[in-house]
Design a protein around this motif. Sequence first.
Motif, PDB file in Angstrom:
ATOM      1  N   GLY A  11       0.770  -1.229   0.000  1.00 29.04           N
ATOM      2  CA  GLY A  11       0.000   0.000   0.000  1.00 29.04           C
ATOM      3  C   GLY A  11       0.806   1.286   0.000  1.00 29.04           C
ATOM      4  O   GLY A  11       0.247   2.369  -0.022  1.00 29.04           O
ATOM      5  N   SER A  12       2.140   1.177   0.005  1.00 27.48           N
ATOM      6  CA  SER A  12       3.002   2.360  -0.016  1.00 27.48           C
ATOM      7  C   SER A  12       3.645   2.504  -1.396  1.00 27.48           C
ATOM      8  O   SER A  12       3.977   1.517  -2.040  1.00 27.48           O
ATOM      9  CB  SER A  12       4.119   2.237   1.025  1.00 27.48           C
ATOM     10  N   TYR A  13       3.827   3.750  -1.814  1.00 30.67           N
ATOM     11  CA  TYR A  13       4.506   4.033  -3.072  1.00 30.67           C
ATOM     12  C   TYR A  13       5.998   4.202  -2.802  1.00 30.67           C
ATOM     13  O   TYR A  13       6.390   4.863  -1.844  1.00 30.67           O
ATOM     14  CB  TYR A  13       3.970   5.320  -3.704  1.00 30.67           C
ATOM     15  N   TRP A  14       6.797   3.608  -3.665  1.00 34.73           N
ATOM     16  CA  TRP A  14       8.245   3.698  -3.559  1.00 34.73           C
ATOM     17  C   TRP A  14       8.808   4.200  -4.876  1.00 34.73           C
ATOM     18  O   TRP A  14       8.322   3.853  -5.945  1.00 34.73           O
ATOM     19  CB  TRP A  14       8.844   2.332  -3.252  1.00 34.73           C
ATOM     20  N   SER A  15       9.852   4.975  -4.796  1.00 30.15           N
ATOM     21  CA  SER A  15      10.535   5.530  -5.950  1.00 30.15           C
ATOM     22  C   SER A  15      11.945   4.941  -6.019  1.00 30.15           C
ATOM     23  O   SER A  15      12.647   4.911  -5.006  1.00 30.15           O
ATOM     24  CB  SER A  15      10.603   7.048  -5.792  1.00 30.15           C
TER      25      SER A  15
END
Length: 93
Positions: A11-15
């Motif tokens: 559920g978390s966005y990572w770059s």
Amino acid sequence: MARRFYVIQLGSYWSLPKQEYLKLLQQGAVSNLVDIDLNTYQARIVKKPPLQAKPIDLSDFEIEHFQMELEHFMKTGEQTGFDAKEYVNIFFE
């Protein structure tokens, strides 16, 4: 600023930087990555990816999904936005 690539995990966005994203896809294409520690790929959490980003959701990703994403990335330099939970294989195995 160098281009970044985006994934969703739990559920978390990572770059990720391009080279680390490529490394993630390559490793996932040859081995079953379980409990991926994105920090080892120089990833950082972002609140929300840019509108033009097509983040892939690593939930339920299997070797074949990494292979498909890697092939597309090598040809185009782009992400597909693939979500394994939404994927329906129309071919019978």
